[in-house]
Design an enzyme around this catalytic site. Sequence first.
Site, PDB file in Angstrom:
ATOM      1  N   ASP A   1       8.260   5.277  -7.549  1.00  0.00           N
ATOM      2  CA  ASP A   1       8.153   4.916  -6.109  1.00  0.00           C
ATOM      3  C   ASP A   1       7.530   3.688  -6.076  1.00  0.00           C
ATOM      4  O   ASP A   1       6.434   3.507  -6.828  1.00  0.00           O
ATOM      5  CB  ASP A   1       6.960   6.091  -5.726  1.00  0.00           C
ATOM      6  CG  ASP A   1       7.578   6.459  -4.388  1.00  0.00           C
ATOM      7  OD1 ASP A   1       8.198   5.918  -3.654  1.00  0.00           O
ATOM      8  OD2 ASP A   1       6.666   7.544  -3.876  1.00  0.00           O
TER       9      ASP A   1
ATOM     10  N   ASP B   1       4.071   8.061  -4.884  1.00  0.00           N
ATOM     11  CA  ASP B   1       3.068   7.672  -4.755  1.00  0.00           C
ATOM     12  C   ASP B   1       2.126   8.788  -4.281  1.00  0.00           C
ATOM     13  O   ASP B   1       0.926   8.253  -3.902  1.00  0.00           O
ATOM     14  CB  ASP B   1       3.122   6.231  -3.913  1.00  0.00           C
ATOM     15  CG  ASP B   1       3.686   6.516  -2.663  1.00  0.00           C
ATOM     16  OD1 ASP B   1       4.221   7.561  -2.295  1.00  0.00           O
ATOM     17  OD2 ASP B   1       3.675   5.647  -1.640  1.00  0.00           O
ATOM     18  N   SER B   2       2.543   9.723  -4.065  1.00  0.00           N
ATOM     19  CA  SER B   2       1.663  10.843  -3.845  1.00  0.00           C
ATOM     20  C   SER B   2       0.675  11.077  -4.871  1.00  0.00           C
ATOM     21  O   SER B   2      -0.290  11.843  -4.673  1.00  0.00           O
ATOM     22  CB  SER B   2       2.600  12.170  -3.722  1.00  0.00           C
ATOM     23  OG  SER B   2       3.423  12.292  -4.705  1.00  0.00           O
TER      24      SER B   2
ATOM     25  N   GLU C   1      12.580  13.171   4.549  1.00  0.00           N
ATOM     26  CA  GLU C   1      11.122  13.833   4.484  1.00  0.00           C
ATOM     27  C   GLU C   1      10.927  14.489   5.844  1.00  0.00           C
ATOM     28  O   GLU C   1      11.024  13.742   6.875  1.00  0.00           O
ATOM     29  CB  GLU C   1      10.325  13.246   3.938  1.00  0.00           C
ATOM     30  CG  GLU C   1       8.745  13.946   3.925  1.00  0.00           C
ATOM     31  CD  GLU C   1       7.805  13.253   2.839  1.00  0.00           C
ATOM     32  OE1 GLU C   1       8.001  12.427   2.254  1.00  0.00           O
ATOM     33  OE2 GLU C   1       6.407  13.629   2.988  1.00  0.00           O
TER      34      GLU C   1
ATOM     35  N   GLU D   1      10.574   3.176   0.930  1.00  0.00           N
ATOM     36  CA  GLU D   1      10.475   3.807   2.274  1.00  0.00           C
ATOM     37  C   GLU D   1      10.872   3.088   3.180  1.00  0.00           C
ATOM     38  O   GLU D   1      10.493   1.999   3.424  1.00  0.00           O
ATOM     39  CB  GLU D   1       8.905   4.453   2.405  1.00  0.00           C
ATOM     40  CG  GLU D   1       8.693   5.687   1.387  1.00  0.00           C
ATOM     41  CD  GLU D   1       7.196   6.099   1.856  1.00  0.00           C
ATOM     42  OE1 GLU D   1       6.520   5.845   2.988  1.00  0.00           O
ATOM     43  OE2 GLU D   1       6.394   6.938   0.946  1.00  0.00           O
TER      44      GLU D   1
ATOM     45  N   LYS E   1      12.208   4.058  -5.706  1.00  0.00           N
ATOM     46  CA  LYS E   1      12.438   4.599  -4.577  1.00  0.00           C
ATOM     47  C   LYS E   1      11.620   3.799  -3.331  1.00  0.00           C
ATOM     48  O   LYS E   1      10.491   3.092  -3.753  1.00  0.00           O
ATOM     49  CB  LYS E   1      11.852   5.960  -4.330  1.00  0.00           C
ATOM     50  CG  LYS E   1      11.876   6.317  -3.062  1.00  0.00           C
ATOM     51  CD  LYS E   1      11.635   8.059  -2.855  1.00  0.00           C
ATOM     52  CE  LYS E   1      10.075   8.550  -2.755  1.00  0.00           C
ATOM     53  NZ  LYS E   1       9.521   7.912  -1.798  1.00  0.00           N
TER      54      LYS E   1
HETATM   55  O1  KIV Z   1       5.238  10.164  -3.249  1.00  0.00           O
HETATM   56  C1  KIV Z   1       6.043  11.330  -3.314  1.00  0.00           C
HETATM   57  O2  KIV Z   1       6.027  12.409  -4.090  1.00  0.00           O
HETATM   58  C2  KIV Z   1       7.192  11.423  -2.564  1.00  0.00           C
HETATM   59  C3  KIV Z   1       8.038  12.607  -2.141  1.00  0.00           C
HETATM   60  C4  KIV Z   1       7.158  13.354  -1.165  1.00  0.00           C
HETATM   61  C5  KIV Z   1       9.338  12.438  -1.949  1.00  0.00           C
HETATM   62  O3  KIV Z   1       7.530  10.453  -1.913  1.00  0.00           O
END
Ligand code: KIV
Length: 280
Positions: free
Chosen positions: A81, A42-43, A180, A112, A110
């Site tokens: 994500d 989600d970055s 992280e 969080e 993924k």
């Molecule tokens: O969103 C992302 O790119 C991440 C990584 C930094 C692990 O969660």
Amino acid sequence: MNISKLHKLKEEGKKIVGITAYDYSTAKIIEQSGVDLILVGDSLAMVALGYRDTYVVGIDEMVVFTKAVAKGAPKSFIVGDMPFMSYNISIEQGLENAGKMIKAGASAIKIEGANNYLLTLVSRCVQSGIPVLAHLGFTPQFMNIIGGHKIQGKTYDATLNLLEWGTRLAEAGAFGLVLEMVPEESAKFITDNLPIPTIGIGAGRYCSGQILVSDDILGKYTDFTPKFARQYANLNNIIQNAVCNYAADVRSGSFPAENEVFNLSETEYNKLKEDKNFVN
Ligand code: KIV
């Protein structure tokens, strides 16, 4: 690549290589470069869409980017994500949205954070056939609670707490744990005591693997460069030079050249030449 192979890499002490990707053509290059795991992170909210943080992206956007990456890297282990509030409202909502990511082409999702609700979500996903990568330490979706980009697990007690939740997530069925921004010593302790691989980002040298944001290592995203993001290329300069050269060529008339145009047949061209509006 699959979950068993990732676990085997940890058992054999071989490092897992992870990287993010957001679009078709980059994913294709990354697959050809041979990594173990591609994360559609989600970055992308920051590096692809230009927002300040990850809060703004929703499941529909993540699905679009995941489809693009899956098309570019069809043989890769792709983790999608789960964005902010796409899995926090109810188990049903979380399962439904996790299913959307798998249907879009992700091999796993993924999430969080850790709490009892998320443990249930992890186990329900796994029971439904959806592998889950957990994410602890600095978790950007909790930034407003944490109060900024802060290193996590900075004390003995905090390290034990991360290990405890990591262990519970593993017991619930998570196949791996992203750590992280955690001190190296804490990340090593967690890695040594966890049955599943840890994938570090700003978590030192002793995690089972590493993951970085592709736009950081390629030197493409320059708004903010974290200490832990080693830059392997300077695409910013390369792209700027290329675009400057292109602009100069257009302005000087050297682009397009003769071999870069389409032509009429001679007969059609002759007809055009006889037209009263033809300018020589
Ligand atoms: O969103 C992302 O790119 C991440 C990584 C930094 C692990 O969660």
